[in-house]
Design a protein around this motif. Structure first.
Motif, PDB file in Angstrom:
ATOM      1  N   ARG A   1      48.499  41.037  40.062  1.00 15.49           N
ATOM      2  CA  ARG A   1      47.377  41.684  40.936  1.00 15.49           C
ATOM      3  C   ARG A   1      46.098  40.803  40.809  1.00 15.49           C
ATOM      4  O   ARG A   1      45.523  40.267  41.583  1.00 15.49           O
ATOM      5  CB  ARG A   1      46.648  42.947  40.394  1.00 15.49           C
ATOM      6  CG  ARG A   1      45.946  43.610  41.399  1.00 15.49           C
ATOM      7  CD  ARG A   1      45.650  45.139  41.196  1.00 15.49           C
ATOM      8  NE  ARG A   1      44.584  44.999  40.105  1.00 15.49           N
ATOM      9  CZ  ARG A   1      44.560  45.419  38.814  1.00 15.49           C
ATOM     10  NH1 ARG A   1      45.693  46.091  38.428  1.00 15.49           N
ATOM     11  NH2 ARG A   1      43.566  45.302  38.018  1.00 15.49           N
ATOM     12  N   TRP A   2      45.645  40.284  39.607  1.00 10.77           N
ATOM     13  CA  TRP A   2      44.620  39.220  39.521  1.00 10.77           C
ATOM     14  C   TRP A   2      44.810  38.173  40.380  1.00 10.77           C
ATOM     15  O   TRP A   2      43.991  37.544  41.199  1.00 10.77           O
ATOM     16  CB  TRP A   2      44.234  39.040  38.180  1.00 10.77           C
ATOM     17  CG  TRP A   2      43.727  39.801  37.576  1.00 10.77           C
ATOM     18  CD1 TRP A   2      43.005  41.107  37.777  1.00 10.77           C
ATOM     19  CD2 TRP A   2      43.458  40.159  35.873  1.00 10.77           C
ATOM     20  NE1 TRP A   2      42.556  42.178  36.763  1.00 10.77           N
ATOM     21  CE2 TRP A   2      42.730  41.439  35.604  1.00 10.77           C
ATOM     22  CE3 TRP A   2      44.046  39.476  34.945  1.00 10.77           C
ATOM     23  CZ2 TRP A   2      42.380  41.866  34.074  1.00 10.77           C
ATOM     24  CZ3 TRP A   2      43.574  39.735  33.613  1.00 10.77           C
ATOM     25  CH2 TRP A   2      42.921  41.171  33.385  1.00 10.77           C
ATOM     26  N   VAL A   3      46.189  37.461  40.064  1.00 12.56           N
ATOM     27  CA  VAL A   3      46.364  36.289  40.765  1.00 12.56           C
ATOM     28  C   VAL A   3      46.433  36.423  42.429  1.00 12.56           C
ATOM     29  O   VAL A   3      45.753  35.728  43.173  1.00 12.56           O
ATOM     30  CB  VAL A   3      47.808  35.850  40.332  1.00 12.56           C
ATOM     31  CG1 VAL A   3      48.237  34.866  41.309  1.00 12.56           C
ATOM     32  CG2 VAL A   3      47.844  35.510  39.055  1.00 12.56           C
ATOM     33  N   ALA A   4      46.807  37.435  43.051  1.00 13.91           N
ATOM     34  CA  ALA A   4      46.919  38.028  44.280  1.00 13.91           C
ATOM     35  C   ALA A   4      45.609  37.915  44.704  1.00 13.91           C
ATOM     36  O   ALA A   4      45.277  37.796  45.934  1.00 13.91           O
ATOM     37  CB  ALA A   4      47.665  39.104  44.469  1.00 13.91           C
ATOM     38  N   GLU A   5      44.789  38.721  44.096  1.00 11.57           N
ATOM     39  CA  GLU A   5      43.291  38.537  44.458  1.00 11.57           C
ATOM     40  C   GLU A   5      42.148  37.392  44.434  1.00 11.57           C
ATOM     41  O   GLU A   5      41.325  37.281  44.771  1.00 11.57           O
ATOM     42  CB  GLU A   5      42.736  39.696  43.427  1.00 11.57           C
ATOM     43  CG  GLU A   5      43.209  41.145  43.684  1.00 11.57           C
ATOM     44  CD  GLU A   5      42.314  42.204  42.782  1.00 11.57           C
ATOM     45  OE1 GLU A   5      41.802  41.595  41.647  1.00 11.57           O
ATOM     46  OE2 GLU A   5      42.720  43.344  42.737  1.00 11.57           O
ATOM     47  N   GLY A   6      43.051  36.411  43.881  1.00 12.02           N
ATOM     48  CA  GLY A   6      42.409  34.899  43.966  1.00 12.02           C
ATOM     49  C   GLY A   6      41.598  34.894  42.580  1.00 12.02           C
ATOM     50  O   GLY A   6      40.730  33.756  42.471  1.00 12.02           O
ATOM     51  N   LYS A   7      41.559  35.407  41.488  1.00 14.99           N
ATOM     52  CA  LYS A   7      40.927  35.245  40.444  1.00 14.99           C
ATOM     53  C   LYS A   7      41.567  34.362  39.477  1.00 14.99           C
ATOM     54  O   LYS A   7      42.754  34.124  39.482  1.00 14.99           O
ATOM     55  CB  LYS A   7      40.874  36.697  39.748  1.00 14.99           C
ATOM     56  CG  LYS A   7      40.106  37.917  40.511  1.00 14.99           C
ATOM     57  CD  LYS A   7      40.264  39.148  39.336  1.00 14.99           C
ATOM     58  CE  LYS A   7      39.193  40.211  40.138  1.00 14.99           C
ATOM     59  NZ  LYS A   7      39.236  41.388  39.444  1.00 14.99           N
ATOM     60  N   GLY A   8      40.866  33.838  38.838  1.00 14.86           N
ATOM     61  CA  GLY A   8      41.143  32.670  37.769  1.00 14.86           C
ATOM     62  C   GLY A   8      41.560  31.300  38.251  1.00 14.86           C
ATOM     63  O   GLY A   8      41.927  31.116  39.525  1.00 14.86           O
ATOM     64  N   ASP A   9      41.163  30.295  37.452  1.00 12.08           N
ATOM     65  CA  ASP A   9      41.337  29.060  37.571  1.00 12.08           C
ATOM     66  C   ASP A   9      42.789  28.641  36.805  1.00 12.08           C
ATOM     67  O   ASP A   9      43.419  27.528  37.038  1.00 12.08           O
ATOM     68  CB  ASP A   9      40.260  28.214  37.347  1.00 12.08           C
ATOM     69  CG  ASP A   9      39.138  28.569  38.052  1.00 12.08           C
ATOM     70  OD1 ASP A   9      39.117  28.581  39.367  1.00 12.08           O
ATOM     71  OD2 ASP A   9      38.092  28.757  37.590  1.00 12.08           O
TER      72      ASP A   9
END
Length: 456
Positions: free
Chosen positions: A40-48
């Protein structure tokens, strides 16, 4: 470091340690024990950068990599795993993970890799055609959690889909042919033949043509290259230079340090340089003692699966296995375990039963065949070169100087103490160091001192 790191691991301690270390380094951290939350975090664009375990309560981290690549192209994913087999490294490479580390991992090493991943996050990686699932065995008997074996796994994963010739060096029984087969079975040539060539196959002028017709663009393994005479080696050189329409991948194995073999006239210089595309050194069992328990458990489990009785080693039996020098390496270990599995009188294999199978402790041979009387410096240099080669294009973890000195210093002090009957004053005099210095080293290196009278 600057950026946001997503950490997914079901071990709370690991999440805490990574969160604290990354935060101190200047990163923002989101940590979770759930792959669902991570995705979910990845899909929301979070994280490098993503750091993810493989086995999670709600799924498999490796299976999520294609989805992450689809949702966030170029997002680096560092895989960490307690599954210490070559399969994990290969699967991570197939899924195009940015990096792979086994558990337990070296925290400074992971931090360094994370920093590199953060630096590269704006550089789109070169996408290659994805491998289909290989129709290889469910598991390979290449088991090990030691740094030497994990570095070997990563090197295999890097070279398997290149066309570079591969030279695999190591003692008899270390699994050189197994490594060659693994490189083939998980490469893009896996549906083509894998052919092992012998000297007799190339004994006449038509031999190379027949061999090339058999291999049909697959993988050609030249087993124990130093056993081939000069005339046959010349034919191999010509075969590599003019392989025809369907060029195979060339691989070779050797128990000998090939550079020394070339100097000794056992290997042609032109063949040596043609085979030197990538070199894989397979460590002896003496160099990976911590893997012996894993291997014995693996062989006992496999014997049970094949219809044998359930067996396990007693604590004393395990200690004897670890102390043995294993001149025949993994092959000798497997044979010993299989014999004990069949002959043991009870489910628990005892130390006397192991002693009856192993017999007297043999002398430990050289890591690779070489001349007698080799200088210590030459042996150490060869070991260090192999250690660096096993890390491929990456540097070993920081602190190498201290680790290497410790490996040499500890046995030196232990042997000197044994020679002086545990008398620290005599030992310090023998070594030429202060007695207080010796005492500090004994404490720091956790060396056990036993006083006894020397019978000499």
């Amino acid at each position: 470091m600057d950026g946001t790191v997503l950490v997914a691991d079901d071990d709370r301690t690991i999440r805490t340690v990574l969160t604290q270390a990354l935060t101190r380094a200047g990163c923002k951290v989101h940590a979770t024990s759930s792959l669902t939350t991570l995705m979910r975090w990845v899909a929301e664009g979070k994280g490098d950068v993503v750091i993810s375990d493989v086995v999670m309560p709600d799924g498999n981290g490796l299976e999520m990599l294609p989805k992450i690549a689809q949702d966030r192209p170029g997002l680096p994913v560092i895989v960490i795993s307690a599954q210490n087999t070559i399969m994990t490294a290969i699967q991570a490479a197939e899924a195009e993970a940015y990096d792979y580390l086994p558990k337990p991992f070296d925290l400074p090493d992971l931090m360094k890799r994370t920093a590199r991943a953060l630096e590269s996050r704006n550089i789109a990686p070169r996408r290659e055609e994805r491998m289909e699932h290989a129709d290889g065995p469910d598991e390979l008997p290449l088991v090990g959690k030691t740094p030497a074996m994990q570095a070997l796994y990563r090197l295999v994963a890097r070279v398997m889909n290149t066309d570079l010739p591969v030279l695999i060096c190591g003692e008899s029984g270390t699994g050189k042919s197994l490594i060659a087969r693994a490189v083939h079975d998980f490469s893009d040539r896996r549906n083509l033949p894998f052919v092992t060539v012998t000297s007799s196959d190339l004994s006449d002028l038509e031999g190379p043509a027949r061999v090339l017709a058999r291999v049909k663009g697959g993988t050609l393994l030249i087993d124990e290259i130093t056993d081939f005479d000069d005339e046959v080696q010349a034919r191999i050189v010509r075969m590599m230079d003019v392989p025809g329409e369907h060029a195979p991948r060339f691989m070779a194995t050797s128990q000998t340090d090939l550079s020394q073999a070339m100097e000794d006239g056992l290997v042609r210089q032109d063949l040596y340089y043609r085979l030197g595309g990538a070199t894989i050194f397979v460590p002896s069992l003496r160099e990976r003692v911590e893997d012996i328990v894993l291997l014995t458990e693996h062989f006992l489990t496999r014997s049970e699966r094949e219809g044998g009785p359930k067996r396990w080693l007693s604590k004393d039996a395990n200690e004897l296995f670890r102390a043995y020098s294993w001149p025949g390496n993994v092959r000798q270990l497997e044979n010993a375990v299989r014999r004990l599995s069949l002959t043991s009188r009870a489910e628990e294999i005892t130390r006397p039963e192991v002693e009856s199978v192993l017999g007297n402790q043999p002398d430990t041979g050289p890591v690779l065949r070489g001349g007698d009387g080799e200088k210590l410096g030459t042996s150490v240099a060869r070991h260090l070169r192999r250690y660096f080669d096993l890390h491929g294009n990456m540097l070993p973890p920081p602190g190498l100087y201290t680790r290497i000195l410790r490996e040499i210093e500890a046995p030196l002090i232990e042997i000197a103490l044994d020679a002086t009957g545990g008398n620290q004053a005599k030992c310090a005099d023998l070594l030429g160091i202060n007695r207080n210095t010796l005492r500090k080293k004994i404490t720091d290196l956790d060396i056990r001192v036993t006083r006894r009278r020397k019978l000499m």
